[in-house]
Motif scaffolding. Structure first.
Motif, PDB file in Angstrom:
ATOM      1  N   ARG A   1       0.929  -1.250   0.071  1.00 57.85           N
ATOM      2  CA  ARG A   1       0.009  -0.027  -0.104  1.00 57.85           C
ATOM      3  C   ARG A   1       0.824   1.259   0.041  1.00 57.85           C
ATOM      4  NH1 ARG A   1      -4.160  -1.677  -2.045  1.00 57.85           N
ATOM      5  NH2 ARG A   1      -5.334   0.343  -1.638  1.00 57.85           N
ATOM      6  N   VAL A   2       2.382   1.018  -0.156  1.00 61.44           N
ATOM      7  CA  VAL A   2       3.038   2.223  -0.009  1.00 61.44           C
ATOM      8  C   VAL A   2       3.600   2.376  -1.486  1.00 61.44           C
ATOM      9  CG1 VAL A   2       5.306   3.235   0.671  1.00 61.44           C
ATOM     10  CG2 VAL A   2       3.731   1.968   2.205  1.00 61.44           C
ATOM     11  N   ILE A   3       3.394   3.422  -1.925  1.00 64.30           N
ATOM     12  CA  ILE A   3       4.055   3.891  -3.387  1.00 64.30           C
ATOM     13  C   ILE A   3       5.406   4.667  -3.018  1.00 64.30           C
ATOM     14  CG2 ILE A   3       3.758   5.103  -5.440  1.00 64.30           C
ATOM     15  CD1 ILE A   3       1.329   3.120  -4.896  1.00 64.30           C
ATOM     16  N   PRO A   4       6.485   4.405  -3.157  1.00 61.42           N
ATOM     17  CA  PRO A   4       7.795   5.119  -2.711  1.00 61.42           C
ATOM     18  C   PRO A   4       8.224   6.002  -3.651  1.00 61.42           C
ATOM     19  CG  PRO A   4       8.464   3.076  -3.817  1.00 61.42           C
ATOM     20  CD  PRO A   4       6.827   3.072  -3.769  1.00 61.42           C
ATOM     21  N   GLU A   5       7.309   7.319  -3.835  1.00 60.18           N
ATOM     22  CA  GLU A   5       7.703   8.338  -4.946  1.00 60.18           C
ATOM     23  C   GLU A   5       7.055   9.436  -4.161  1.00 60.18           C
ATOM     24  OE1 GLU A   5       7.078   7.902  -8.923  1.00 60.18           O
ATOM     25  OE2 GLU A   5       6.284   5.960  -8.427  1.00 60.18           O
ATOM     26  N   ARG A   6       7.750  10.656  -4.540  1.00 64.41           N
ATOM     27  CA  ARG A   6       7.282  11.930  -4.346  1.00 64.41           C
ATOM     28  C   ARG A   6       5.856  12.232  -4.896  1.00 64.41           C
ATOM     29  NH1 ARG A   6       9.463  15.827  -2.173  1.00 64.41           N
ATOM     30  NH2 ARG A   6      11.277  14.840  -2.234  1.00 64.41           N
ATOM     31  N   ALA A   7       4.923  12.820  -4.287  1.00 63.49           N
ATOM     32  CA  ALA A   7       3.570  13.002  -5.002  1.00 63.49           C
ATOM     33  C   ALA A   7       3.075  14.382  -4.912  1.00 63.49           C
ATOM     34  CB  ALA A   7       2.540  12.244  -4.133  1.00 63.49           C
ATOM     35  N   SER A   8       2.539  14.805  -5.881  1.00 64.41           N
ATOM     36  CA  SER A   8       1.727  16.057  -5.978  1.00 64.41           C
ATOM     37  C   SER A   8       0.339  15.777  -5.968  1.00 64.41           C
ATOM     38  CB  SER A   8       2.162  17.111  -7.002  1.00 64.41           C
ATOM     39  OG  SER A   8       1.940  16.345  -8.296  1.00 64.41           O
ATOM     40  N   PHE A   9      -0.167  16.963  -5.583  1.00 63.33           N
ATOM     41  CA  PHE A   9      -1.934  16.683  -5.524  1.00 63.33           C
ATOM     42  C   PHE A   9      -2.553  17.879  -6.019  1.00 63.33           C
ATOM     43  CE2 PHE A   9      -2.676  19.641  -2.228  1.00 63.33           C
ATOM     44  CZ  PHE A   9      -1.619  19.998  -1.407  1.00 63.33           C
ATOM     45  N   THR A  10      -3.854  17.622  -6.416  1.00 63.70           N
ATOM     46  CA  THR A  10      -4.735  18.604  -6.848  1.00 63.70           C
ATOM     47  C   THR A  10      -6.143  18.496  -6.439  1.00 63.70           C
ATOM     48  OG1 THR A  10      -3.552  18.719  -8.934  1.00 63.70           O
ATOM     49  CG2 THR A  10      -5.585  19.951  -9.087  1.00 63.70           C
ATOM     50  N   PRO A  11      -6.812  19.420  -5.468  1.00 64.45           N
ATOM     51  CA  PRO A  11      -8.110  19.175  -4.738  1.00 64.45           C
ATOM     52  C   PRO A  11      -9.042  19.426  -5.929  1.00 64.45           C
ATOM     53  CG  PRO A  11      -6.667  20.665  -3.824  1.00 64.45           C
ATOM     54  CD  PRO A  11      -6.044  20.799  -5.077  1.00 64.45           C
ATOM     55  N   HIS A  12      -9.989  18.581  -5.921  1.00 69.67           N
ATOM     56  CA  HIS A  12     -11.189  18.750  -6.705  1.00 69.67           C
ATOM     57  C   HIS A  12     -12.543  18.513  -5.600  1.00 69.67           C
ATOM     58  CE1 HIS A  12      -8.739  17.997 -10.393  1.00 69.67           C
ATOM     59  NE2 HIS A  12      -8.325  17.139  -9.727  1.00 69.67           N
ATOM     60  N   HIS A  13     -13.803  19.138  -6.472  1.00 67.72           N
ATOM     61  CA  HIS A  13     -15.162  18.983  -5.216  1.00 67.72           C
ATOM     62  C   HIS A  13     -15.194  17.372  -4.887  1.00 67.72           C
ATOM     63  CE1 HIS A  13     -16.980  17.957  -8.910  1.00 67.72           C
ATOM     64  NE2 HIS A  13     -17.676  17.395  -8.371  1.00 67.72           N
ATOM     65  N   ASP A  14     -14.861  16.715  -5.698  1.00 62.78           N
ATOM     66  CA  ASP A  14     -15.422  15.267  -5.245  1.00 62.78           C
ATOM     67  C   ASP A  14     -14.133  14.534  -4.899  1.00 62.78           C
ATOM     68  OD1 ASP A  14     -14.057  15.356  -7.843  1.00 62.78           O
ATOM     69  OD2 ASP A  14     -15.615  13.679  -8.465  1.00 62.78           O
ATOM     70  N   GLY A  15     -12.909  14.844  -4.872  1.00 57.65           N
ATOM     71  CA  GLY A  15     -11.854  14.243  -4.376  1.00 57.65           C
ATOM     72  C   GLY A  15     -10.477  14.945  -4.678  1.00 57.65           C
ATOM     73  N   VAL A  16      -9.452  14.053  -4.673  1.00 54.10           N
ATOM     74  CA  VAL A  16      -7.979  14.566  -4.846  1.00 54.10           C
ATOM     75  C   VAL A  16      -7.328  13.772  -5.713  1.00 54.10           C
ATOM     76  CG1 VAL A  16      -5.868  15.480  -3.561  1.00 54.10           C
ATOM     77  CG2 VAL A  16      -8.285  15.202  -2.439  1.00 54.10           C
ATOM     78  N   SER A  17      -6.829  14.417  -7.271  1.00 52.86           N
ATOM     79  CA  SER A  17      -5.726  13.820  -7.940  1.00 52.86           C
ATOM     80  C   SER A  17      -4.585  13.896  -7.222  1.00 52.86           C
ATOM     81  CB  SER A  17      -5.807  14.138  -9.346  1.00 52.86           C
ATOM     82  OG  SER A  17      -6.781  15.231  -9.486  1.00 52.86           O
ATOM     83  N   ILE A  18      -3.767  12.612  -7.603  1.00 51.27           N
ATOM     84  CA  ILE A  18      -2.422  12.596  -6.999  1.00 51.27           C
ATOM     85  C   ILE A  18      -1.381  12.222  -8.082  1.00 51.27           C
ATOM     86  CG2 ILE A  18      -1.000  11.377  -5.366  1.00 51.27           C
ATOM     87  CD1 ILE A  18      -3.397  12.380  -3.714  1.00 51.27           C
ATOM     88  N   ARG A  19      -0.286  13.026  -8.201  1.00 55.76           N
ATOM     89  CA  ARG A  19       0.380  12.417  -9.342  1.00 55.76           C
ATOM     90  C   ARG A  19       1.930  12.046  -9.038  1.00 55.76           C
ATOM     91  NH1 ARG A  19       0.409  13.582 -15.025  1.00 55.76           N
ATOM     92  NH2 ARG A  19      -1.546  14.842 -14.811  1.00 55.76           N
ATOM     93  N   THR A  20       2.510  11.087  -9.013  1.00 58.10           N
ATOM     94  CA  THR A  20       3.849  10.670  -8.981  1.00 58.10           C
ATOM     95  C   THR A  20       4.309  10.798 -10.360  1.00 58.10           C
ATOM     96  OG1 THR A  20       3.807   8.473  -9.376  1.00 58.10           O
ATOM     97  CG2 THR A  20       3.328   9.117  -7.154  1.00 58.10           C
ATOM     98  N   ASP A  21       5.896  10.501 -10.338  1.00 57.36           N
ATOM     99  CA  ASP A  21       6.582  10.477 -11.750  1.00 57.36           C
ATOM    100  C   ASP A  21       5.972   9.629 -12.697  1.00 57.36           C
ATOM    101  OD1 ASP A  21       7.964  12.807 -10.876  1.00 57.36           O
ATOM    102  OD2 ASP A  21       9.989  11.654 -10.369  1.00 57.36           O
ATOM    103  N   THR A  22       5.602   8.425 -12.095  1.00 61.84           N
ATOM    104  CA  THR A  22       5.377   7.566 -13.113  1.00 61.84           C
ATOM    105  C   THR A  22       3.677   7.162 -13.109  1.00 61.84           C
ATOM    106  OG1 THR A  22       5.452   5.754 -11.184  1.00 61.84           O
ATOM    107  CG2 THR A  22       7.300   6.457 -12.696  1.00 61.84           C
TER     108      THR A  22
END
Ligand SMILES: Cc1cc2nc3c(=O)[nH]c(=O)nc-3n(C[C@H](O)[C@H](O)[C@H](O)COP(=O)(O)OP(=O)(O)OC[C@H]3O[C@@H](n4cnc5c(N)ncnc54)[C@H](O)[C@@H]3O)c2cc1C
Length: 379
Positions: free
Chosen positions: A162-183
């Protein structure tokens, strides 16, 4: 795109505990962190922290300590690993020390016998010390060395894939949060930001309320090794006056006596982990040991740097500052955690539970003193 109920960004002690609490509750959660146990980065790195049952900072923390203690004991029995090594905590300071008085009051309020000793009694009982006769001293029970290196390894192992060993960025939305790593890209219904010193970078609106400081840590070769071993030397916190507090551990890992200042070092950025602690930074600690704990004083044999992140005082209610932030971020599906001051580690199981509940139980709020609404800009 992978989906999950809750994403936890940052898997130091706080995010690691939150992810563990979510997975234990059967929540579909994922954790993200580019660094792992054994790293020399992140405010949770290193082998140990002090666990105190009675907290001079604030009486609010006593029940949090009790709750966290139960969590540590649970982890200890489930894993079969030593998480807490019991050790008394000696707190001493100049006559009238507020730190000593608050710690004493917290222990008495909890029904414990008065922990006050004279300095002469303390020096007799713990021969490494040479505390001035007129100093105030308490020795509290219920303290322990918290083996944070073991905890970090266990938390990561328990979370497995359940661990993604990467830095993540996030973008909040009204229904959730998108998470992006390099891959990869993910979408979470909610996201917990447990980013330690990096929190202000992720949420610039919070940055002005957070102060990140460089903290030098040293290990000293004791002049009297037998007087500083576990069982002979307590954990100690010495209040030498305004902005001059030194703490240390018994030599429990044959690495010397770990000692460091608790007052804040220079303000730095979250990526400023170098250079290594210098002789100049550690000199005041060596001098404090020579004066007050001569059995522990000696050459520096190891060193480290860690970062504190402290919150600004509240402006909507009395608060001396440095309280944690454990709350939902306004108008979003984000949960924020800043418990990254110099005393947060001990509370990680209790804070992890609060973060998990904030993410899964809409009716739940953390205690008012942890809420953002103590600041007028969030009221
Ligand atoms: C010198 C020192 C001594 C201390 N002594 C004590 C003590 O004796 N007792 C006590 O109770 N407490 C103590 N503390 C405090 C305690 O260690 C901290 O409160 C605690 O470790 C903070 O944990 P955290 O999870 O909030 O932060 P961190 O451990 O810093 O975790 C944040 C994590 O976020 C990750 N991250 C950052 N950006 C991203 C991103 N974009 N995506 C994914 N992950 C990201 C980082 O890699 C990091 O692992 C001490 C702290 C220091 C520095």
């Amino acid at each position: 795109m992978r989906k999950c109920e809750v994403a936890v960004l940052g898997l130091g002690l706080m995010g690691g505990a939150a992810l563990g609490a979510l997975l234990d509750a059967g929540v579909d959660a994922l954790g993200f962190d580019p660094i792992g146990p054994g790293s020399d980065r992140g405010s949770s790195h290193g082998s140990c922290r002090i666990f105190r049952r009675f907290n001079f900072e604030n009486p609010n923390y006593t029940s949090l300590s009790d709750e966290a203690h139960a969590g540590w004991i649970r982890l200890q029995s489930e894993s079969g690993q030593t998480i807490l090594t019991e050790a008394p905590v000696l707190e001493a300071g100049r006559p009238g020390s507020a730190m000593v008085a608050s710690s004493r009051a917290a222990a008495i309020a909890k029904g414990r016998p008065d922990p006050m000793l004279t300095a002469a009694q303390a020096n007799r009982e713990f021969p490494a010390f040479s505390l001035p006769d007129d100093w105030d001293v308490v020795v509290q029970d219920g303290g322990a060395i918290l083996h944070t290196g073991v905890v970090m390894t266990l938390m990561r192992a328990r979370a497995r894939d359940r661990v993604i060993p990467e830095r993540a960025s996030f973008t909040p939305h009204h229904d959730g949060v998108s998470i992006r790593t390099d891959t990869e890209e993910f979408f979470a219904e909610r996201a917990i930001l447990a980013l330690g010193p990096w929190l202000g970078r992720a949420l610039p609106q919070l940055a002005a309320l957070l102060k990140v400081t460089r903290q030098a840590v040293g290990w000293f070769a004791p002049s009297s090794p037998e007087s500083v071993s576990l069982g002979r030397l307590p954990i100690f916190i010495l209040d030498r006056g305004p902005d001059d507090t030194v703490y240390g551990f018994p030599d429990f890992e044959q690495r010397g006596v770990k000692a460091a200042p608790h007052n804040h070092g220079p303000v730095v950025g979250p990526d400023d982990w170098g250079p290594q602690a210098s002789d100049g930074e550690l000199r005041p600690i060596g001098e404090a040991l020579a004066a007050l704990v001569p059995g522990a004083a000696g050459p520096i044999i190891d060193r480290d740097v860690c970062l504190y992140t402290n919150t600004a005082p509240a402006d909507r209610r009395p608060d001396a500052g440095e309280e944690f932030i454990i709350d939902r971020w306004p108008e979003s599906r984000l949960i924020v955690c800043s418990a990254c001051s110099g005393h947060g580690a001990k509370f990680a199981p209790a804070i992890g539970q609060r973060l998990a509940r904030l993410a899964t139980d809409p009716s739940y709020q953390a205690e008012p003193f942890f809420q953002l609404s103590r600041y007028s800009r969030f009221a």
